[in-house]
Design a protein around this motif. Sequence first.
Motif, PDB file in Angstrom:
ATOM      1  N   TRP A  59       0.611  -1.038  -0.050  1.00 15.37           N
ATOM      2  CA  TRP A  59      -0.076   0.011   0.026  1.00 15.37           C
ATOM      3  C   TRP A  59       0.843   1.364   0.179  1.00 15.37           C
ATOM      4  O   TRP A  59       0.490   2.104  -0.773  1.00 15.37           O
ATOM      5  N   GLU A  60       1.817   1.097   0.679  1.00 18.13           N
ATOM      6  CA  GLU A  60       2.880   2.417   0.737  1.00 18.13           C
ATOM      7  C   GLU A  60       3.320   2.728  -0.542  1.00 18.13           C
ATOM      8  O   GLU A  60       3.542   3.919  -0.984  1.00 18.13           O
ATOM      9  N   SER A  61       3.808   1.694  -1.396  1.00 16.52           N
ATOM     10  CA  SER A  61       4.706   1.898  -2.716  1.00 16.52           C
ATOM     11  C   SER A  61       3.626   2.566  -3.507  1.00 16.52           C
ATOM     12  O   SER A  61       4.156   3.171  -4.417  1.00 16.52           O
ATOM     13  N   GLY A  62       2.215   2.519  -3.563  1.00 15.12           N
ATOM     14  CA  GLY A  62       1.254   3.005  -4.492  1.00 15.12           C
ATOM     15  C   GLY A  62       1.168   1.966  -5.615  1.00 15.12           C
ATOM     16  O   GLY A  62       1.966   0.911  -5.906  1.00 15.12           O
ATOM     17  N   PRO A  65       4.146   2.631  -8.812  1.00 14.43           N
ATOM     18  CA  PRO A  65       5.327   3.334  -8.282  1.00 14.43           C
ATOM     19  C   PRO A  65       6.226   3.644  -9.698  1.00 14.43           C
ATOM     20  O   PRO A  65       6.421   2.719 -10.483  1.00 14.43           O
ATOM     21  N   PRO A  72      -0.576   8.839  -7.389  1.00 12.64           N
ATOM     22  CA  PRO A  72      -0.285   8.029  -6.417  1.00 12.64           C
ATOM     23  C   PRO A  72      -1.530   7.244  -5.890  1.00 12.64           C
ATOM     24  O   PRO A  72      -2.580   7.832  -5.462  1.00 12.64           O
ATOM     25  N   ASN A  73      -1.444   6.137  -5.350  1.00 14.65           N
ATOM     26  CA  ASN A  73      -2.395   5.227  -4.815  1.00 14.65           C
ATOM     27  C   ASN A  73      -1.708   4.534  -3.490  1.00 14.65           C
ATOM     28  O   ASN A  73      -1.405   3.658  -3.879  1.00 14.65           O
ATOM     29  N   GLN A  74      -1.796   5.476  -2.169  1.00 11.04           N
ATOM     30  CA  GLN A  74      -0.955   4.944  -1.409  1.00 11.04           C
ATOM     31  C   GLN A  74      -1.831   4.966  -0.163  1.00 11.04           C
ATOM     32  O   GLN A  74      -2.833   5.810   0.065  1.00 11.04           O
ATOM     33  N   SER A  75      -1.276   4.210   1.104  1.00 14.81           N
ATOM     34  CA  SER A  75      -1.642   4.215   2.160  1.00 14.81           C
ATOM     35  C   SER A  75      -0.533   4.535   3.255  1.00 14.81           C
ATOM     36  O   SER A  75       0.774   4.337   2.858  1.00 14.81           O
ATOM     37  N   HIS A  91      -5.539   6.328   3.618  1.00 16.01           N
ATOM     38  CA  HIS A  91      -5.690   5.959   2.255  1.00 16.01           C
ATOM     39  C   HIS A  91      -5.984   7.069   1.284  1.00 16.01           C
ATOM     40  O   HIS A  91      -6.967   7.648   1.209  1.00 16.01           O
ATOM     41  N   ARG A  93      -6.905   6.812  -2.606  1.00 14.74           N
ATOM     42  CA  ARG A  93      -6.980   6.431  -4.062  1.00 14.74           C
ATOM     43  C   ARG A  93      -7.701   7.116  -5.058  1.00 14.74           C
ATOM     44  O   ARG A  93      -8.108   8.215  -4.965  1.00 14.74           O
ATOM     45  N   ALA A 174       1.121  12.647  -3.199  1.00 16.98           N
ATOM     46  CA  ALA A 174       1.699  11.433  -2.708  1.00 16.98           C
ATOM     47  C   ALA A 174       1.319  11.853  -1.004  1.00 16.98           C
ATOM     48  O   ALA A 174       1.220  13.084  -0.654  1.00 16.98           O
TER      49      ALA A 174
END
Length: 291
Positions: A59-62, A65, A72-75, A91, A93, A174
Motif C-alpha cells: 500500500w505504501e508503494s502505490g 510506483p 499515487p494510490n497510497q496508504s 488511504h 486512491r 503522494a
Amino acid sequence: MVGYVEDSDLAEMPQVPLTLEGSSVLHQMFHFDWTAWKKLAVEERGAIAAEFAALLARWESGANPGDPTVPPNQSALFSMLGHKGDLMLIHFRDTFEALNAVELELAQTGINAFLTQTTSYVSIVEMGLYESTEKIYAPLLEKGLQPGTVEWATGIEDGLSRTRAALTPRLYPAIPAAKYNCFYPMDRKRGEQVNWYTEPISDRRVMMHEHGMVGRRYAETVRQIITGSIGMDDWEWGVDLFAEDPLTFKKLIYEMRFDKVSAVYASFGQFFLSVRVPAANAGHWLEGKLE
C-alpha cells in the motif's frame, strides 16, 4: 481589480465558488486489542505481523510506483497519541470503489481480529478556487451567458481545464513522508448569528486570501492537504497537516485562530495527533515499540 466584475454586477454573479477534486481519501482510526494479541503464540503473532507488514509495504508503494503520469494510490500507518485510538490508516486512491476495496482487503487479514474501528472519515481532495472563480465567471457574464445553460457550463469547464492541468500534482498528492500527522474535521458556521454561506462571494474571497497567507508562512515546515466531505461525512472538510515537529501544528493553528475565517466562521471537530509508522516498522509496533 482586473478579472472581477463591478459591484453593480455582483447580484448577477453566482455565489458558489468553483472547486477541483482529486484523490478519494479514507481515514480509519482503530483501537488495538493488546490483551488478545499477547495471548497468541509467538509463531502466530509473527505470521500475522509479517502479513500486515507486507500489506502495508504494498500500500505504501502505490499502485504504479515510479510512473509520474499515474496518480499515487497510497496508504500510510500512524500510531495515535491519546485515548481516541491506537492506530490510524490514511488511504489515498483514485476512486471510492478503490477505497472500499482497501476496507475489504484489510477485513480479510489476520490483524483485523485485533482491530476495533473507533471512527473513520471519508472525503476527497479538494481545492477551492476563490481566487479563480470570479475571474472565470466575469467574462461569461460579460458575454451575456446565463448560469445553468449549456454555454455557461462549457465556459466553466474551459476555464477549469487549464487550472486542473496545472494543479494535478496537488489534486493527486503522494502522502508526505513527515514523521507527524495532525488530522481534524471542520465546518463553516451557518447559524443565526453568522452564516458563511450568505456572505457575498467577493467578501469570502478576501477572507480566504487572508487565511491562506497565514498557511503560506508555514509552507516550509508543514504540508497541508484539504479534503472536501460535504455529502460524504458528518463535517464539511477534513484537514491533514504533516510535519517533522508537532509543535508546528500548534503554532500554525493558533495563529490561524486570529484570522476572520477561523475566528468568526469556523467550527472544529476532534483533533487526532499521530506518529508515522513505516511498513518496515510495523512489526516493531506490534512488539510495543515505534522502531
